[in-house]
Scaffold this active site. Structure first.
Site, PDB file in Angstrom:
ATOM      1  N   CYS A  60      42.750  30.230  47.467  1.00 60.29           N
ATOM      2  CA  CYS A  60      42.188  31.383  48.175  1.00 60.29           C
ATOM      3  C   CYS A  60      43.121  31.768  49.323  1.00 60.29           C
ATOM      4  O   CYS A  60      43.776  30.919  49.909  1.00 60.29           O
ATOM      5  CB  CYS A  60      40.811  31.056  48.745  1.00 60.29           C
ATOM      6  N   GLN A 234      36.845  39.095  31.764  1.00 59.61           N
ATOM      7  CA  GLN A 234      36.666  39.500  33.168  1.00 59.61           C
ATOM      8  C   GLN A 234      36.316  38.253  33.984  1.00 59.61           C
ATOM      9  O   GLN A 234      35.576  37.386  33.514  1.00 59.61           O
ATOM     10  CB  GLN A 234      35.577  40.572  33.277  1.00 59.61           C
ATOM     11  N   GLU A 281      43.649  47.497  20.729  1.00 58.88           N
ATOM     12  CA  GLU A 281      44.046  46.336  21.539  1.00 58.88           C
ATOM     13  C   GLU A 281      45.309  45.745  20.917  1.00 58.88           C
ATOM     14  O   GLU A 281      45.459  45.757  19.698  1.00 58.88           O
ATOM     15  CB  GLU A 281      42.867  45.342  21.537  1.00 58.88           C
ATOM     16  N   CYS A 355      43.464  46.547  37.390  1.00 60.50           N
ATOM     17  CA  CYS A 355      43.539  45.420  38.322  1.00 60.50           C
ATOM     18  C   CYS A 355      44.805  45.518  39.170  1.00 60.50           C
ATOM     19  O   CYS A 355      45.180  44.551  39.819  1.00 60.50           O
ATOM     20  CB  CYS A 355      43.500  44.098  37.561  1.00 60.50           C
TER      21      CYS A 355
HETATM   22  C1  LIG Z   1      42.688  43.888  31.606  1.00 59.47           C
HETATM   23  S1  LIG Z   1      42.534  43.357  29.937  1.00 59.47           S
HETATM   24  C2  LIG Z   1      41.098  44.280  29.463  1.00 59.47           C
HETATM   25  C3  LIG Z   1      40.412  43.833  28.207  1.00 59.47           C
HETATM   26  C4  LIG Z   1      38.996  44.374  27.988  1.00 59.47           C
HETATM   27  N1  LIG Z   1      38.894  45.787  28.286  1.00 59.47           N
HETATM   28  C5  LIG Z   1      37.975  43.587  28.773  1.00 59.47           C
HETATM   29  O1  LIG Z   1      37.395  44.144  29.718  1.00 59.47           O
HETATM   30  O2  LIG Z   1      37.738  42.425  28.457  1.00 59.47           O
HETATM   31  C6  LIG Z   1      43.883  44.185  29.194  1.00 59.47           C
HETATM   32  C7  LIG Z   1      44.001  44.042  27.714  1.00 59.47           C
HETATM   33  O3  LIG Z   1      45.155  44.772  27.284  1.00 59.47           O
HETATM   34  C8  LIG Z   1      45.761  44.063  26.225  1.00 59.47           C
HETATM   35  N2  LIG Z   1      47.163  44.526  26.151  1.00 59.47           N
HETATM   36  C9  LIG Z   1      48.209  44.110  26.921  1.00 59.47           C
HETATM   37  N3  LIG Z   1      49.320  44.792  26.585  1.00 59.47           N
HETATM   38  C10 LIG Z   1      48.977  45.650  25.595  1.00 59.47           C
HETATM   39  C11 LIG Z   1      49.691  46.604  24.825  1.00 59.47           C
HETATM   40  N4  LIG Z   1      50.998  46.830  25.037  1.00 59.47           N
HETATM   41  N5  LIG Z   1      49.027  47.325  23.890  1.00 59.47           N
HETATM   42  C12 LIG Z   1      47.695  47.116  23.682  1.00 59.47           C
HETATM   43  N6  LIG Z   1      46.968  46.203  24.369  1.00 59.47           N
HETATM   44  C13 LIG Z   1      47.594  45.468  25.310  1.00 59.47           C
HETATM   45  C14 LIG Z   1      45.558  42.609  26.576  1.00 59.47           C
HETATM   46  O4  LIG Z   1      45.639  41.786  25.422  1.00 59.47           O
HETATM   47  C15 LIG Z   1      44.175  42.618  27.208  1.00 59.47           C
HETATM   48  O5  LIG Z   1      43.183  42.352  26.243  1.00 59.47           O
END
Ligand SMILES: C[S@@+](CC[C@H](N)C(=O)[O-])C[C@H]1O[C@@H](n2cnc3c(N)ncnc32)[C@H](O)[C@@H]1O
Length: 398
Positions: A60, A234, A281, A355
């Site tokens: 933290c 998350q 995804e 994020c």
């Molecule tokens: C912040 S997470 C959000 C996942 C989901 N919306 C959730 O809330 O659980 C970002 C997601 O983007 C995917 N990701 C990363 N790079 C990517 C890419 N170039 N094309 C497609 N998906 C991608 C990751 O595998 C991950 O699942």
């Protein structure tokens, strides 16, 4: 020295630009010989850290600051990222997850003369700090630390460290071990027995799931999904609930929704209660998990899962044409290629989750340049006491 402000990592910046962690704006401080700060005039926002490990643990960064201070600081970080692009949208009040809510943690483990130690690293250091009373993680994760120490004895090499990613689920703990030690047949048998004894839901060693005793499913709206080991989730259930509520509100009554960077279906599956969803995804295993969860849930509208790299191959305007709403939740790098095509689309509403304030500001600005209006932004702080920020924005085609 007087602290002028905080860096994006939450460290105090003194009037001579020295960075002094764990100080607050307005404080007058002196540096001790060991580099720690002596607070001569404390800020009214300074509080006693709620966790007894804060002094030594690097997990933290902001426990010395009051909740209202941290909330205002995080919102300012997002506001500034938008101001940098000339944007000043309205903000909804911040939502902050409570203490003891992180349902997933990556602990480090190391063998010791007496057995093993599991904890977090000290700040900017490879020194490991034991955190038996950690106030960040859920009580279930905290209670797992002695078990993780026993697992470290088995899985760590003599000198190396293991990374132990532990995720809570209603079926028990989902544990991913990353170690330089090779998984041999005798070790495979030993850790499988260990998982049985400790009633783990699943135990994965590197790329190999050694045993699944109870599938560690996650609840995603009316569906349950078995995410691949170590897959994105998350950080807190509370944060996920807040983000999902915001996304559902933004999407409204849209009959067809594209959920881009969909993960294992955190938003797609709840949205499928009322809308047809295209879930895109990059990780094929996550899409397979999402698809399986959808098929096992009666009563949902159609969800089509597609594994596709949205950095290289974003959905083009003609592919976006059937959708009146899009959800975007990219990784820290943002969604530059995808917002470029969205800017030229006729999609009515966009829920933008992020994020990273910097890429969020850049991507929102590209959408505004493409004719969208920012209705509101909300900071959802599921990274309590850390400098990380999560946010969601509602955009409408003007
Ligand atoms: C912040 S997470 C959000 C996942 C989901 N919306 C959730 O809330 O659980 C970002 C997601 O983007 C995917 N990701 C990363 N790079 C990517 C890419 N170039 N094309 C497609 N998906 C991608 C990751 O595998 C991950 O699942």
């Amino acid at each position: 020295m007087t602290i002028q402000g905080l860096t994006h990592l939450g460290a105090g910046r003194a009037n001579d630009d020295t960075l002094i962690p764990r100080t607050l704006p307005g404080e007058v401080v002196a540096l001790r010989d060991d580099g720690t700060a002596q607070i001569l005039t404390p800020s009214a926002d300074r509080v006693a850290p709620p966790c007894r490990h804060f002094r030594t643990c690097g997990g933290c960064a902001l426990q010395h600051a009051s909740d209202p201070f941290v909330a205002a600081w995080k919102q300012t970080v997002v506001e500034r990222a938008l101001h940098a692009h000339g944007l000043e949208p309205p903000f909804r009040p911040i939502h902050t997850s409570p203490p003891q809510a992180r349902r997933r943690a990556k602990f480090s483990g190391r063998r010791t003369k007496k057995g093993a130690m599991v904890g977090f690293h000290a700040r900017a250091s490879d020194v490991l700090v034991a955190v038996p009373d950690c106030q960040l993680v859920t009580p279930t994760l905290r209670a797992a630390i002695p078990m993780l120490e026993a697992l470290t004895v088995i899985t760590a090499s003599r000198k190396g460290e293991v990374a132990l990613t532990v995720t809570g689920s209603r079926a028990g703990l989902d544990v991913l071990v990353q170690t330089e030690q090779r998984l041999t047949d005798p070790l495979r048998i030993e850790v499988a027995a260990f998982a049985q004894t400790h009633r783990l839901a699943r135990l994965t060693w590197g790329d190999e799931t050694v045993v699944t005793i109870n599938p560690p499913v996650q609840v995603m709206g009316p569906a349950t999904v078995l995410p691949p080991p170590g897959a994105f989730l998350q950080a807190t259930q509370d944060g996920e609930d807040a983000l999902r509520a915001a996304v559902i509100e933004i999407v409204g009554d849209a009959p067809r929704v594209a959920d881009l960077f969909a993960g294992a279906g955190t938003f797609s599956l709840p949205l499928a209660v009322g809308a047809e969803v295209l879930a895109v995804e990059g990780d094929a295993a996550m899409i397979a998990a999402l698809d399986k969860g959808w098929r096992a849930t009666p009563g949902l509208r159609r969800v089509t899962g597609v594994a596709r790299d949205l950095f290289r191959r974003p959905l083009e305007p003609d592919e976006l044409a059937p959708f009146s709403a899009v959800v975007l939740d990219p990784p820290r790098a943002g969604a530059a290629a995808q917002v470029a095509t969205l800017a030229g689309s006729r999609v009515d509403r966009i829920a933008m989750v992020s994020c990273n304030p910097v890429t969020f500001g850049r991507d929102v600005a590209a959408l505004v340049a493409g004719g969208y209006r920012v209705d509101w932004v909300q900071v959802v702080d599921q990274f309590r006491w850390s400098p990380h920020v999560e946010m969601v924005a509602s955009l409408t085609r003007a």
